[in-house]
Motif scaffolding. Structure first.
Motif, PDB file in Angstrom:
ATOM      1  N   ALA A  86      31.811   4.854  -9.778  1.00 49.37           N
ATOM      2  CA  ALA A  86      31.780   3.490  -9.256  1.00 49.37           C
ATOM      3  C   ALA A  86      30.569   3.305  -8.363  1.00 49.37           C
ATOM      4  O   ALA A  86      30.164   4.209  -7.627  1.00 49.37           O
ATOM      5  CB  ALA A  86      33.059   3.203  -8.474  1.00 49.37           C
ATOM      6  N   GLY A  87      29.968   2.137  -8.419  1.00 49.53           N
ATOM      7  CA  GLY A  87      28.836   1.817  -7.565  1.00 49.53           C
ATOM      8  C   GLY A  87      27.566   1.594  -8.364  1.00 49.53           C
ATOM      9  O   GLY A  87      27.559   1.650  -9.598  1.00 49.53           O
ATOM     10  N   ARG A  88      26.499   1.318  -7.658  1.00 54.10           N
ATOM     11  CA  ARG A  88      25.178   1.156  -8.273  1.00 54.10           C
ATOM     12  C   ARG A  88      24.263   2.262  -7.762  1.00 54.10           C
ATOM     13  O   ARG A  88      24.224   2.522  -6.557  1.00 54.10           O
ATOM     14  CB  ARG A  88      24.589  -0.220  -7.942  1.00 54.10           C
ATOM     15  CG  ARG A  88      25.272  -1.373  -8.661  1.00 54.10           C
ATOM     16  CD  ARG A  88      24.514  -2.668  -8.406  1.00 54.10           C
ATOM     17  NE  ARG A  88      25.140  -3.792  -9.064  1.00 54.10           N
ATOM     18  CZ  ARG A  88      24.905  -4.170 -10.320  1.00 54.10           C
ATOM     19  NH1 ARG A  88      24.027  -3.487 -11.058  1.00 54.10           N
ATOM     20  NH2 ARG A  88      25.517  -5.210 -10.848  1.00 54.10           N
ATOM     21  N   PHE A  89      23.505   2.850  -8.665  1.00 53.99           N
ATOM     22  CA  PHE A  89      22.690   4.008  -8.326  1.00 53.99           C
ATOM     23  C   PHE A  89      21.234   3.776  -8.714  1.00 53.99           C
ATOM     24  O   PHE A  89      20.941   3.283  -9.806  1.00 53.99           O
ATOM     25  CB  PHE A  89      23.230   5.251  -9.040  1.00 53.99           C
ATOM     26  CG  PHE A  89      24.661   5.552  -8.703  1.00 53.99           C
ATOM     27  CD1 PHE A  89      24.986   6.270  -7.565  1.00 53.99           C
ATOM     28  CD2 PHE A  89      25.691   5.084  -9.508  1.00 53.99           C
ATOM     29  CE1 PHE A  89      26.305   6.531  -7.232  1.00 53.99           C
ATOM     30  CE2 PHE A  89      27.015   5.331  -9.190  1.00 53.99           C
ATOM     31  CZ  PHE A  89      27.323   6.057  -8.049  1.00 53.99           C
ATOM     32  N   PRO A  90      20.295   4.153  -7.828  1.00 51.10           N
ATOM     33  CA  PRO A  90      18.874   4.009  -8.147  1.00 51.10           C
ATOM     34  C   PRO A  90      18.492   4.833  -9.377  1.00 51.10           C
ATOM     35  O   PRO A  90      19.134   5.834  -9.710  1.00 51.10           O
ATOM     36  CB  PRO A  90      18.178   4.547  -6.884  1.00 51.10           C
ATOM     37  CG  PRO A  90      19.199   4.457  -5.801  1.00 51.10           C
ATOM     38  CD  PRO A  90      20.517   4.693  -6.479  1.00 51.10           C
ATOM     39  N   ILE A  91      17.411   4.417 -10.014  1.00 46.34           N
ATOM     40  CA  ILE A  91      16.927   5.045 -11.246  1.00 46.34           C
ATOM     41  C   ILE A  91      15.727   5.938 -10.931  1.00 46.34           C
ATOM     42  O   ILE A  91      14.838   5.553 -10.173  1.00 46.34           O
ATOM     43  CB  ILE A  91      16.508   3.976 -12.270  1.00 46.34           C
ATOM     44  CG1 ILE A  91      17.722   3.124 -12.679  1.00 46.34           C
ATOM     45  CG2 ILE A  91      15.860   4.606 -13.495  1.00 46.34           C
ATOM     46  CD1 ILE A  91      17.336   1.864 -13.436  1.00 46.34           C
TER      47      ILE A  91
END
Length: 308
Positions: A86-91
């Motif tokens: 869950a969540g947003r993660f940098p690339i």
């Protein structure tokens, strides 16, 4: 009940629902509710996925992606196609060197994914170890390939049905690469580059013509002090041209990349420095920035100059 009473009741219900949602997100490492400027603390299990990409018929770009996985659907070692956490993660876009493959760097890239990054590593069509038609000078075309892969990931964040939908922080992107992949990485930072590309790590590499221009970004160079393939002065010359925040880590007496192998001298220092560099530049984690000089310094093994 009066109309005003119904409105107050509805507003209260919405506030309670929103608060509960935010609390649930904050309880999950890496969730959307993480306070700004804080990178994940607890390591994630890692999932692995292969994307069948191509930038035209003659430029296949099969891309291996390591990413933070849902603990309920992941095991060690990394599990194929596990559900993303869950969540947003940098690339982080990672580029391999000549006659190499993304999976040769799995030990390093898995650690970055566990720390809270989605790491995408394409196999370049004419310089990977399995290329049928190996062409050394095709490196000059690889920054375009790398940008293509980055844009594909950005697209997937809003693509209905894609497992990465809503899981990518597309506003915070970095590029990293080893050897020829380091030159490829530098080649992404040219005039007009995407401002979402905020950081780069050049490992045992150097610059290409026209690099280090355009929107501001932070650059970290990591190089063996006795590299016989790409001489340290090549990296230093590129480093001197960078007009933005920058640092240079030297692995004393090291060659072209043995310090990227777990258990070898310098691995902990190189990996910890690169990981905290990503935490600082992509998450804005000031504690990671503070740790950088400590990460990079071990008497007789590694040292850092410059300031991010």
């Amino acid at each position: 009940m009066t109309m005003r009473g119904w409105r107050l009741l509805l507003a209260g219900a919405l506030l309670i629902s929103l608060s509960a949602c935010q609390a649930a997100q904050a309880a999950v490492p890496g969730a959307l509710g993480r306070p700004s400027g804080v990178a994940p603390v607890t390591p994630y299990p890692v999932g692995i996925r292969t994307l069948d990409l191509a930038r035209g018929e003659d430029r296949p770009l099969p891309t291996t992606v390591w990413y933070p996985a849902d603990a309920r659907d992941a095991t060690a070692p990394p599990r194929d196609n596990a559900r993303p956490a869950a969540g947003r993660f940098p690339i982080v876009l990672f580029s391999h060197g000549l006659a190499s493959t993304p999976r040769l760097f799995a030990a390093l890239l898995t650690r970055w994914a566990s720390a809270g990054f989605v790491v995408a590593a394409p196999a370049y069509p004419y310089t990977n170890a399995d290329a049928a038609d190996f062409q050394r000078w095709d490196v000059r075309n690889q920054p375009g390939d790398a940008e293509f892969v980055i844009q594909d990931l950005i697209r997937r964040d809003t693509l209905a049905g894609d497992p990465f939908r809503g899981r990518l922080d597309v506003a915070h992107i970095a590029a990293a690469g080893h050897s020829a992949g380091g030159f490829t990485t530098a080649g992404l930072f040219t005039t007009g580059h995407d401002p979402r590309l905020r950081a780069g790590i050049v490992i045992a590499g150097g610059g290409l013509p026209g690099t280090f221009a355009g929107p501001d970004a932070s650059l970290l160079f990591v190089h063996g002090g006795a590299d016989p393939i790409v001489a340290p002065y090549v990296a230093q010359a590129a480093y001197e041209r960078v007009p933005w925040p920058k640092a240079f880590v030297t692995l004393a007496g090291q060659g072209h990349g043995e310090y990227l192998t777990p258990g070898r001298p310098g691995f902990s220092e190189a990996n910890n420095t690169m990981t905290d560099f990503l935490r600082w530049t992509l998450y804005g984690d000031t504690s990671a920035r503070t740790r950088l000089p400590v990460d990079a310094t071990l008497a007789g093994v590694s040292s850092m100059s410059g300031k991010i």
